[in-house]
Design an enzyme around this catalytic site. Structure first.
Site, PDB file in Angstrom:
ATOM      1  N   LYS A  45       0.803  -1.170   0.000  1.00  0.00           N
ATOM      2  CA  LYS A  45      -0.030   0.087  -0.106  1.00  0.00           C
ATOM      3  C   LYS A  45       1.000   1.068  -0.011  1.00  0.00           C
ATOM      4  CE  LYS A  45      -3.765   2.583   1.128  1.00  0.00           C
ATOM      5  NZ  LYS A  45      -4.918   2.782   0.544  1.00  0.00           N
ATOM      6  N   ASN A  73     -13.067   3.704  -5.314  1.00  0.00           N
ATOM      7  CA  ASN A  73     -12.420   4.076  -3.954  1.00  0.00           C
ATOM      8  C   ASN A  73     -12.167   5.596  -4.067  1.00  0.00           C
ATOM      9  OD1 ASN A  73      -9.590   4.282  -3.561  1.00  0.00           O
ATOM     10  ND2 ASN A  73      -9.929   3.177  -5.437  1.00  0.00           N
ATOM     11  N   CYS A 135      -2.742   7.554  -8.926  1.00  0.00           N
ATOM     12  CA  CYS A 135      -3.927   7.656  -8.024  1.00  0.00           C
ATOM     13  C   CYS A 135      -4.617   8.956  -8.498  1.00  0.00           C
ATOM     14  CB  CYS A 135      -3.323   7.874  -6.734  1.00  0.00           C
ATOM     15  SG  CYS A 135      -4.993   7.581  -5.528  1.00  0.00           S
ATOM     16  N   LYS A 173       3.726   3.140 -12.398  1.00  0.00           N
ATOM     17  CA  LYS A 173       2.382   2.897 -12.507  1.00  0.00           C
ATOM     18  C   LYS A 173       1.759   4.053 -13.084  1.00  0.00           C
ATOM     19  CE  LYS A 173      -1.412   0.735  -9.917  1.00  0.00           C
ATOM     20  NZ  LYS A 173      -1.972   0.392  -8.511  1.00  0.00           N
ATOM     21  N   CYS A 342     -32.151 -24.939 -29.709  1.00  0.00           N
ATOM     22  CA  CYS A 342     -32.818 -23.882 -29.446  1.00  0.00           C
ATOM     23  C   CYS A 342     -33.887 -23.882 -28.414  1.00  0.00           C
ATOM     24  CB  CYS A 342     -33.435 -23.414 -30.596  1.00  0.00           C
ATOM     25  SG  CYS A 342     -34.470 -21.845 -30.477  1.00  0.00           S
ATOM     26  N   CYS A 345     -36.374 -18.758 -26.862  1.00  0.00           N
ATOM     27  CA  CYS A 345     -36.537 -17.583 -26.247  1.00  0.00           C
ATOM     28  C   CYS A 345     -36.593 -16.398 -26.958  1.00  0.00           C
ATOM     29  CB  CYS A 345     -35.350 -17.283 -25.172  1.00  0.00           C
ATOM     30  SG  CYS A 345     -33.758 -17.007 -26.085  1.00  0.00           S
TER      31      CYS A 345
END
Lengths: 449, 446
Positions: A45, A73, A135, A173, A342, A345
């Site tokens: 982290k 987030n 970020c 990154k 089949c 549907c």
């Protein structure tokens, strides 16, 4: 059993599955449990000057009753002191010497600050460094994260600073929140990066509570844009990874990120050239234990395909992605419906009528409205068992409900095949046009259109 | 009878619901299983043609009000149908899921979910769509009449429903097994229809009000009179104490708490009503419940699902036996004497007729006997108005429900001989539309 061991720009680990920098790699205790579960590496982290987070921080997009198809987030980097993180890295490395620990770093954009954090992270025993230039929320307002990654010159400059001090491999990154990710990737390469991690999260507003009109996640009645990830972003991530993997000027290892939840996505990222993959949302959803099937599934798939090592298939698909102008205009497929399979549907029928080229038909009717009108006009009664003759309720699909493809009109678009819920019922089959391969570029060069 | 006293409290315990309601999360997950078929077979199979995928998708999107309205537009008794419909031979029986080895979508429970939400929210109704001018009487307060009345009222017509029982609703209120539909739910539907502006009058047509009077007062008359009492067995001992026909038995346990069933109960018949009665007898405390049917297991008209359920309830089934006498002692039934049968050649209806085997008689002891044969016909009164009957059933033009007297329409059990609630609703709705068409032919043509 296939050999999953991985060497990412000199960072060695037992398999290519890394936990991405995020809540699952917040502490040494967590990372050690993750390694016990089988993860090959962990990107810590992001370490930097500790921050204060909001409550709440996460939101998700649920789809058809499935949770967290997309996840977002607004959490910032580590809220723990730098020295705590580094002490725990040292402890993890001591106890798990064969696993990869990569320190994700983010400090203010000053040369000395970067020199210092790089040295401290390496002194703690990190196998590599990941510069968090991706970020997209919060930190970017403070001139860090994607504020760096969105400006190629800054990306290059700060990568250079890190490299001046680094002895271990440096990964950059990348943020997807740019017009052309290749420009930033090239800048990182120019700055001396040894590898790239792509992609970071995508700018997003997850959704809005229709009772309070507040976007999610709700922080005291307000929200802010967040970073979007999870299964929903995989196709975007694959594309961006392919862009940098295929770029001749980049040419450094890539750690693929974005919607990796199982070995299947991992294999896809690796087929596009990634050396390792990183996982966050899926581990947040189900825990570290998901890695067991990632290892087992990838290994079984490799055995089946006779790939002895991950290098044997890495990048295989890159040669199969080209520009549209090179595609063969004389390649023809069309839809065939397997009447045996089949179930009636008729989703292919309405999809073709409303969303495609009106070339799937129900015999006896000209248009969809007529089909429905005929059904509504029919008088239906409850069949009384053993008194009434058995009706359509028994046996297979009534012939009238099995659609028919007008093969002369079918353009081979795939839509019916995509909507059909039954595996193997609709197949897209090759038709020999007896014409030689010819791309748009070739055709226009020859004076056609 | 006081409607608010129902269901009687003991029944809530003795008859817990057969199918539990879905909770919100389960409903959404189930709704999302629906493929949203085009021209869906479930919709076609439903006699009222409820747009099933449409209401299910509305549940999935959280538009529960829209889901309820979709159901009610097609079937005003959507609440009771969601509980009593034999879905495995209707909508769910045609679900395409079963053709690829998946469980059919639980349409009945999803419909109930939408309906429960609608009624819990106060059953808000929309205003009549149009202002029609015309008056229609519906004879009988059961599902066919209720559906006819609601459809007419929605289109602005004045409707009065005549019922001779204290509470309207017909079999929905008095005749459906308690673990499927509580009388209170039937009455909620009546209240909703009353709220639409339909008038309800308790009166025995023919006695308290004549058909001639009704013809003067109303432009059209819809006969939804249903069927009468259970047919008599025609054997000695039928009037002994402890003998009660299935419909009276069911109405009695649903509306009063004083019914003692005894230790051993015999039910005679092989239809769904026989099964309802047999299950109820078990729930009411009978140790042994025996169903006797004069044909075999394969010929039994009850739905498979009902039969299967009954076996789970502990009911014992006996085939190829027909009653010849109810044996009494001191005025009460103590046994039924049966003769074994064998099935002969198929008759005109295609069914094999049972013949008693001489010398095969045996006695089965019991404390209660519940005959559950077919129901009698109560249509004779209509013959005087020039309405054609056949075998006691009203002859109608199938698509409109119109009888041979153009002022009269009919539907439900008195036309079809006894089918499901949903069939009665479909009949009533079709008749209402035909009545509307004949009152304003120009509007319906467009």
């Amino acid at each position: 059993m296939a050999d999953l061991s991985t060497n990412f720009a000199g960072i060695r680990c037992p398999n290519p599955f890394w936990l991405a920098s995020g809540p699952p790699t917040n502490s040494g205790e967590q990372v050690m449990r993750a390694f016990d579960a089988g993860w090959g590496g962990a990107v810590w982290k992001t370490i930097g000057e500790p921050i204060v987070n909001t409550s709440s921080r996460y939101a998700s997009v649920d789809w058809n009753g499935h949770r967290m198809m997309g996840f977002s987030n607004i959490e910032l980097i580590s809220d723990r002191p730098i020295e705590t993180n580094l002490r725990e890295i040292a402890e993890v490395k001591k106890r798990y010497p064969k696993h990869a620990v990569i320190a994700s770093l983010m400090v203010e954009s000053k040369r000395e600050a970067w020199h210092e954090i790089v040295k401290r992270a390496e002194d703690a025993g990190s196998d590599g460094l990941e510069l968090n230039f991706g970020c997209p929320h919060g930190m970017s307002e403070r001139g860090m994260g994607s504020a760096v990654g969105q400006v190629p010159d800054y990306t290059c400059m700060i990568t250079e600073w890190a490299k001046e001090a680094a002895r271990t491999p440096v990964l950059v990154k990348l943020t997807p929140n740019v017009t052309d990710i290749r420009v930033v990737a090239r800048a990182a390469k120019r700055g001396g990066a040894d590898g790239l991690s792509a992609i970071n999260t995508i700018n997003s507003i997850t959704g809005i509570d229709l009772d309070t009109f507040t976007p999610r996640p709700n922080v005291g009645g307000l929200s802010a844009h967040g970073g979007y990830c999870g299964p929903a972003v995989k196709p975007i991530a694959l594309h961006l990874v392919q862009q940098i993997a295929a770029d001749a000027e980049v040419g450094i290892p890539i750690s693929g990120i974005g919607g990796v939840a199982t070995w299947r996505e991992a294999a896809e990222f690796m087929l596009l050239g990634c050396t390792s993959v990183q996982v966050c949302t899926a581990a947040m959803h189900y825990g570290y234990r998901i890695v067991e099937d990632m290892i087992d599934g990838l290994s079984n798939w490799m055995d089946e395909k006779e790939f002895a090592t991950v290098e044997d298939f890495r990048g295989l698909t890159l040669a199969k992605i080209t520009e549209w102008k090179n595609l063969d205009l004389n390649y023809r497929i069309l839809a065939r419906i397997n009447r045996e399979k089949c179930i009636g549907c008729d989703l292919c029928y309405i999809a073709c009528w409303d969303g495609a080229h009106q070339c799937i038909h129900l015999d006896g009717h000209a248009k969809p409205a007529e089909v429905e009108a005929a059904s509504r006009a029919r008088i239906a009664v409850t069949p009384i068992a053993k008194l009434d003759a058995p009706g359509e309720t028994s046996g297979g699909t009534p012939t009238a409900r099995v659609p028919r493809v007008d093969e002369a009109e079918c353009v081979g678009c795939n839509l019916c095949w995509l909507v059909c819920p039954v595996p193997g019922c609709i197949t897209m089959e090759r038709v020999d046009t007896e014409l030689p391969r010819e791309s748009w570029e070739e055709r226009t060069a020859a004076g056609g259109r | 009878m006081n409607a608010t006293a129902l269901p009687i409290p003991e029944n809530l315990e003795r008859f817990p619901e057969l199918h539990r309601a879905l909770d919100a999360q389960a409903a959404i997950a189930e709704a999302n299983r629906c493929l949203f078929c085009f021209d869906a077979p479930c919709t076609a199979a439903c006699p009222t043609h409820i747009e099933v995928p449409r209401f299910i998708k509305k549940i999935a999107t959280g538009n529960l009000r829209g889901a309820a309205k979709t159901i009610l537009d097609a079937n005003v008794l959507g609440l009771s149908c969601s509980r009593v419909c034999p879905v495995d031979v209707l909508c769910e029986g045609t679900c395409v899921m079963s053709r690829y080895n998946k469980k059919p979508v639980e349409i009945g429970r999803l419909q109930r979910y939408a309906m429960d939400h609608y009624y819990a929210g106060g059953a808000r109704i929309s205003e009549a769509r149009a202002r029609g001018s015309g008056r229609v009487a519906c004879i009988g307060g059961g599902p066919a009449s209720l559906a006819c009345a609601a459809e007419l009222r929605r289109n602005g017509y004045a409707v009065t429903v005549f019922d001779n029982r204290p509470l309207p609703g017909g079999l929905n209120t008095y005749g459906v097994a308690e673990y499927k539909l509580r009388p209170s739910d039937s009455l909620r539907e009546i209240e909703m229809i009353r709220g639409m502006g339909v008038e309800f009058r308790q009166a025995a047509v023919g006695a308290e009000i004549s058909l001639e009077e009704m013809e003067r007062e109303f432009d059209f008359i819809f006969a939804g009179v249903g069927l009468g009492a259970i047919e008599r067995l025609g054997i000695p001992g039928e009037d002994l104490g402890g003998v009660i026909d299935a419909l009276r038995f069911i109405a009695r346990y649903k509306t009063s708490g004083d019914l003692a069933v005894g230790r051993r109960v015999i039910v005679i018949g092989g239809g769904n009503t026989a099964i309802d009665a047999a299950n109820a007898a078990r729930r009411l405390g009978a140790e042994e419940v025996h169903v006797f049917y004069r044909r075999g297991e394969l010929e039994m008209p009850a739905f498979d699902s009902e039969y299967d359920h009954s076996k789970v309830e502990g009911v014992r089934f006996h085939w190829l036996a027909q009653p010849v006498e109810i044996v009494g002692r001191d005025g009460r039934a103590v046994a039924v004497k049966f003769a074994m049968t064998r099935l002969g050649e198929p008759d005109a209806t295609g069914r094999r007729w049972p013949e008693a085997i001489a010398g095969s008689e045996f006695e089965q002891p019991c404390e209660m006997v519940i005959p559950a044969l077919g129901q009698s016909r109560v249509t004779e009164i209509l013959r005087s108005r020039g309405i054609e009957l056949k075998g006691g059933l009203i002859v109608v033009e199938r698509a409109s429900g119109r009888t041979s007297n153009p002022k009269y329409y009919a539907g439900g059990d008195c036309v079809n001989g006894g089918r499901e609630v949903v069939d009665a609703v479909a009949d009533g709705k079709r008749a209402a539309r035909a009545i509307i068409a004949s009152m304003k032919p120009e509007a319906m043509r467009g």
